[in-house]
Design a protein around this motif. Structure first.
Motif, mmCIF file in Angstrom:
data_model
loop_
_atom_site.group_PDB
_atom_site.id
_atom_site.type_symbol
_atom_site.label_atom_id
_atom_site.label_comp_id
_atom_site.label_asym_id
_atom_site.label_seq_id
_atom_site.Cartn_x
_atom_site.Cartn_y
_atom_site.Cartn_z
ATOM 1 N N ASN A 37 -71.954 -9.071 44.753
ATOM 2 C CA ASN A 37 -72.569 -8.536 45.981
ATOM 3 C C ASN A 37 -71.954 -9.134 47.240
ATOM 4 O O ASN A 37 -71.869 -8.477 48.265
ATOM 5 N N LEU A 38 -71.433 -10.370 47.148
ATOM 6 C CA LEU A 38 -70.783 -10.973 48.315
ATOM 7 C C LEU A 38 -69.583 -10.160 48.792
ATOM 8 O O LEU A 38 -69.299 -10.086 49.987
ATOM 9 N N LEU A 39 -68.887 -9.529 47.839
ATOM 10 C CA LEU A 39 -67.681 -8.778 48.213
ATOM 11 C C LEU A 39 -68.027 -7.589 49.122
ATOM 12 O O LEU A 39 -67.249 -7.235 50.008
ATOM 13 N N TYR A 40 -69.198 -6.994 48.927
ATOM 14 C CA TYR A 40 -69.593 -5.868 49.803
ATOM 15 C C TYR A 40 -69.677 -6.351 51.253
ATOM 16 O O TYR A 40 -69.249 -5.671 52.179
ATOM 17 N N ILE A 42 -68.182 -9.048 52.563
ATOM 18 C CA ILE A 42 -66.857 -9.432 53.068
ATOM 19 C C ILE A 42 -66.057 -8.175 53.430
ATOM 20 O O ILE A 42 -65.413 -8.117 54.475
ATOM 21 N N GLU A 43 -66.160 -7.140 52.606
ATOM 22 C CA GLU A 43 -65.453 -5.889 52.935
ATOM 23 C C GLU A 43 -65.997 -5.292 54.241
ATOM 24 O O GLU A 43 -65.232 -4.784 55.062
ATOM 25 N N GLU A 44 -67.321 -5.369 54.415
ATOM 26 C CA GLU A 44 -67.926 -4.863 55.662
ATOM 27 C C GLU A 44 -67.333 -5.584 56.874
ATOM 28 O O GLU A 44 -66.980 -4.960 57.885
ATOM 29 N N ALA A 45 -67.221 -6.916 56.776
ATOM 30 C CA ALA A 45 -66.699 -7.706 57.903
ATOM 31 C C ALA A 45 -65.213 -7.425 58.121
ATOM 32 O O ALA A 45 -64.769 -7.233 59.261
ATOM 33 N N VAL A 46 -64.442 -7.370 57.030
ATOM 34 C CA VAL A 46 -62.993 -7.159 57.154
ATOM 35 C C VAL A 46 -62.711 -5.774 57.759
ATOM 36 O O VAL A 46 -61.839 -5.624 58.619
ATOM 37 N N LYS A 47 -63.502 -4.762 57.367
ATOM 38 C CA LYS A 47 -63.312 -3.424 57.951
ATOM 39 C C LYS A 47 -63.645 -3.420 59.440
ATOM 40 O O LYS A 47 -63.277 -2.504 60.159
ATOM 41 N N ALA A 48 -64.365 -4.444 59.893
ATOM 42 C CA ALA A 48 -64.705 -4.548 61.319
ATOM 43 C C ALA A 48 -63.667 -5.372 62.075
ATOM 44 O O ALA A 48 -63.854 -5.657 63.256
ATOM 45 N N MET A 135 -75.232 -3.543 53.231
ATOM 46 C CA MET A 135 -75.255 -2.359 54.086
ATOM 47 C C MET A 135 -74.264 -1.333 53.543
ATOM 48 O O MET A 135 -73.116 -1.687 53.263
ATOM 49 N N TYR A 136 -74.704 -0.078 53.463
ATOM 50 C CA TYR A 136 -73.778 0.980 53.044
ATOM 51 C C TYR A 136 -73.527 1.928 54.207
ATOM 52 O O TYR A 136 -74.479 2.412 54.838
ATOM 53 N N THR A 137 -72.263 2.143 54.508
ATOM 54 C CA THR A 137 -71.899 3.198 55.457
ATOM 55 C C THR A 137 -70.834 4.050 54.784
ATOM 56 O O THR A 137 -69.998 3.513 54.033
ATOM 57 N N ASP A 138 -70.833 5.368 55.029
ATOM 58 C CA ASP A 138 -69.823 6.208 54.368
ATOM 59 C C ASP A 138 -68.476 6.003 55.068
ATOM 60 O O ASP A 138 -68.390 5.326 56.093
ATOM 61 N N ASP A 139 -67.421 6.625 54.497
ATOM 62 C CA ASP A 139 -66.062 6.349 54.986
ATOM 63 C C ASP A 139 -65.846 6.788 56.431
ATOM 64 O O ASP A 139 -64.915 6.339 57.087
#
Ligand code: G1P
Length: 291
Positions: A37-40, A42-48, A135-139
């Protein structure tokens, strides 16, 4: 300009709500489908646009660091066996961002955990993501952290995410007192930690996504432990709101409380229903389920 290149993720919690599994597995490594779950987050932050992830870590969490390191034997085996698809699932993890770990030696609360990041953050702005919240956001939608960074940048002020909750749920969250600035945007006047419903200043709750200026560290140094004996991030936010200013925005996206067993199962079901390899099977299974 409110540039944010660093994000702090506290991962020192004992995960008691998930015992016995968390006796030896950090709760941040529990999978949602096939990713910890941590990877979700980290991906959220990296995409920002975040480049440095600062994990505030306690004892017994070394598997988190290993996850973002090279795995020589496994990678060599996948190359030898020509399993490119599987290799691609792990090879990028070590390069996606810089992982910096800081030890929180004593558990003195969320505010204390965030303050542990000060030597790494210095005087930069930074984001905070609470690991229990996915948090889920679509592409086509910016991640929630990106929505916060954009709003903080546009208005040059620290900004936190809020969501409307039912009156009976206000006691689970930090709740803001606010003035409306525009659609979905508020000036924060005060933040109250887990109020009784009859004392809640609003029904807008903090779901664990924040973008702060480094001024928050000064306030964390000046507050006293709360009634529950913790240095509360909430109290420092009140001071930040009163001294330098703090805004709140509601966000586009879905939020899962993966720190709670039911929320964790919901996240697993819903992410499975979005997973290309699983969605048809899971949908069929759920529609035919008879208990
Ligand atoms: C913490 C914060 C609270 C926030 C919540 C979100 O509480 O203190 O303000 O609303 O996270 O999950 P905790 O869940 O650690 O008690």
């Amino acid at each position: 300009m409110f540039k944010v290149k660093k994000a702090v993720i506290p991962v020192a919690g004992l995960g008691t709500r998930f015992l016995p599994v968390t006796k030896t597995i950090p709760k941040e490594m529990l999978p949602i489908v096939d990713k910890p779950n941590l990877l979700y987050n980290i991906e959220e932050a990296v995409k920002a646009g975040v480049e440095d992830i600062i994990l505030i870590q306690g004892r017994g969490k070394n598997s988190i660091e290993d996850f973002f390191d090279v795995s020589y034997e496994l990678e060599a085996r996948l190359v030898k066996d020509n399993k490119t698809d599987l290799l691609n699932k792990i090879i990028h993890l070590k390069d996606m961002c810089n992982i910096i770990t800081v030890r929180q030696k004593v558990a003195l609360g969320l505010g204390h955990a965030v303050h542990c990041a000060k030597p790494v953050v210095g005087d930069e702005n930074f984001a905070v993501l609470l690991g229990d919240e996915i948090m889920y956001t679509d592409d086509n939608t910016p991640t929630v952290t990106k929505q916060l960074i954009d709003s903080a940048g546009a208005n040059n002020v620290s900004t936190v995410a809020v969501m409307h909750v039912s009156m009976e749920d206000v006691q689970k969250y930090g709740i803001i007192k606010m003035e409306e600035l525009g659609p979905n945007r508020f000036k924060v006047l005060d933040v109250v930690e887990k109020p009784n419903p009859d004392q809640a200043p609003s029904q807008y709750a903090l779901p664990g996504r924040y973008v702060f200026s480094a001024k928050i560290f000064d306030h964390l140094e000046n507050i006293k432990p709360s009634k529950r004996g913790e240095i509360e991030l909430t109290d420092a936010q009140t001071l930040l709101a009163q001294k330098e200013g703090l805004e709140a925005i509601t966000f586009a996206g879905l939020r899962y409380d993966a720190g709670d067993k039911f929320g964790y199962i919901q996240a697993n079901i819903e992410f499975a229903l979005r997973h290309p390899e699983l969605q048809d099977k899971v949908k069929k299974y759920l529609s035919e389920l008879k208990l």
